[in-house]
Write an enzyme that holds these catalytic residues in place. Sequence first.
Site, PDB file in Angstrom:
ATOM      1  N   GLN A  18       0.879  -1.182   0.000  1.00  0.00           N
ATOM      2  CA  GLN A  18       0.000   0.000   0.000  1.00  0.00           C
ATOM      3  C   GLN A  18       0.908   1.221   0.000  1.00  0.00           C
ATOM      4  OE1 GLN A  18      -3.648  -0.126   0.277  1.00  0.00           O
ATOM      5  NE2 GLN A  18      -3.585   2.035  -0.238  1.00  0.00           N
TER       6      GLN A  18
ATOM      7  N   LYS B  12      -1.623 -11.427 -21.048  1.00  0.00           N
ATOM      8  CA  LYS B  12      -2.945 -12.025 -21.234  1.00  0.00           C
ATOM      9  C   LYS B  12      -3.460 -11.701 -22.628  1.00  0.00           C
ATOM     10  CE  LYS B  12      -4.252 -11.749 -16.342  1.00  0.00           C
ATOM     11  NZ  LYS B  12      -5.207 -11.192 -15.352  1.00  0.00           N
TER      12      LYS B  12
ATOM     13  N   ASP C 283       8.889 -13.701  -9.312  1.00  0.00           N
ATOM     14  CA  ASP C 283       8.187 -12.503  -8.854  1.00  0.00           C
ATOM     15  C   ASP C 283       8.813 -12.032  -7.549  1.00  0.00           C
ATOM     16  OD1 ASP C 283       6.345 -10.483  -8.989  1.00  0.00           O
ATOM     17  OD2 ASP C 283       4.577 -11.751  -8.858  1.00  0.00           O
TER      18      ASP C 283
ATOM     19  N   SER D 288       2.084 -14.465  -2.361  1.00  0.00           N
ATOM     20  CA  SER D 288       1.242 -14.388  -1.164  1.00  0.00           C
ATOM     21  C   SER D 288       0.219 -15.521  -1.199  1.00  0.00           C
ATOM     22  CB  SER D 288       0.559 -13.017  -1.087  1.00  0.00           C
ATOM     23  OG  SER D 288      -0.200 -12.917   0.091  1.00  0.00           O
ATOM     24  N   THR D 289      -0.931 -15.300  -1.775  1.00  0.00           N
ATOM     25  CA  THR D 289      -1.947 -16.359  -1.861  1.00  0.00           C
ATOM     26  C   THR D 289      -1.639 -17.345  -2.984  1.00  0.00           C
ATOM     27  OG1 THR D 289      -3.338 -15.034  -3.332  1.00  0.00           O
ATOM     28  CG2 THR D 289      -3.740 -14.837  -0.961  1.00  0.00           C
TER      29      THR D 289
ATOM     30  N   ASP E 261       4.370 -10.482 -15.337  1.00  0.00           N
ATOM     31  CA  ASP E 261       3.756  -9.398 -16.104  1.00  0.00           C
ATOM     32  C   ASP E 261       4.862  -8.442 -16.547  1.00  0.00           C
ATOM     33  OD1 ASP E 261       4.287  -7.561 -13.907  1.00  0.00           O
ATOM     34  OD2 ASP E 261       2.535  -8.436 -12.921  1.00  0.00           O
TER      35      ASP E 261
END
Length: 286
Positions: free
Chosen positions: A92, A183, A209, A213-214, A160
């Site tokens: 953030q 994409k 990367d 995280s998830t 990306d």
Amino acid sequence: MLIVPGSASKKVAEDLSKLLNCGIVKVNIKEFADGERYVRLEDEVKDEDLIIIQNTYPDGNIIETFLLQDASADAGANSITLVIPYYGYGRQDRKFLDGEAVSARILAELLSSLSDAIILVDPHKQHILNFFKAPAYSCSANEEIAKYLSEKVDIILAPDKGAMERAKEIAKITNCDCDFLEKKRIDDRTVEIEPKEVEVDGKRVAIVDDIISTGGTMAKAVEEMKKQGAKWVCAACVHGLFVKDAIKKLERAGADEIVSTDSVYSRFSKVSVAPAIVKKLKELMG
């Protein structure tokens, strides 16, 4: 010079101590039943130059970092350098919506109050360094990741375009091809993810990367590379948070290997960030 280890970064502290040939301060850290932390330096540190090593993730480690800083300053340390292997709340880094707190900024300002210098390992964005009120620097684990992947891969992929610089640097060291995933919409219901230029069929691929995280984004990338014929796919990152069922996602997607550094220690921490930190410390010391 002495190393002050936080509970979240003991392995990094031990490695730094060996590489720098300096001692480790004995620290008594406890967590009370209500979750509050207790910190006490048990060795004499008066007039010493201290290097505190501690993550600001998860939340309790932020408080522990403040306590380590305060204990060090109160004990008469000559200087305090705070090394943060993984800077929690760094994502953030700006306001996305009105009324949001910029967590990367406020945490940086608070950590600066008892630091003479701060070093972050691969912060999510470099401009985070500007939030600190004390001199702040970054170092990168890219070289160490590249050394680990060397001889294992044919292609380094960024998830990306925005992560392409990391992939380029690692690919240069490993002397292999580099590309990023993009994409492509086939129709209203179908989106394909594929490298922009290189072919992965029959190749050994590492997708690299800064943070896993998830694991959702990385798992999708791994799955697509397998579908496109890659014979070996590694999911690699600097900061392996691996929250919830991230590992299961990656394994189900077909990842042949999962690699992270020890910035956040886990069974997948196969790369040490200590050499990168030492390099930066020596640079700052001249």
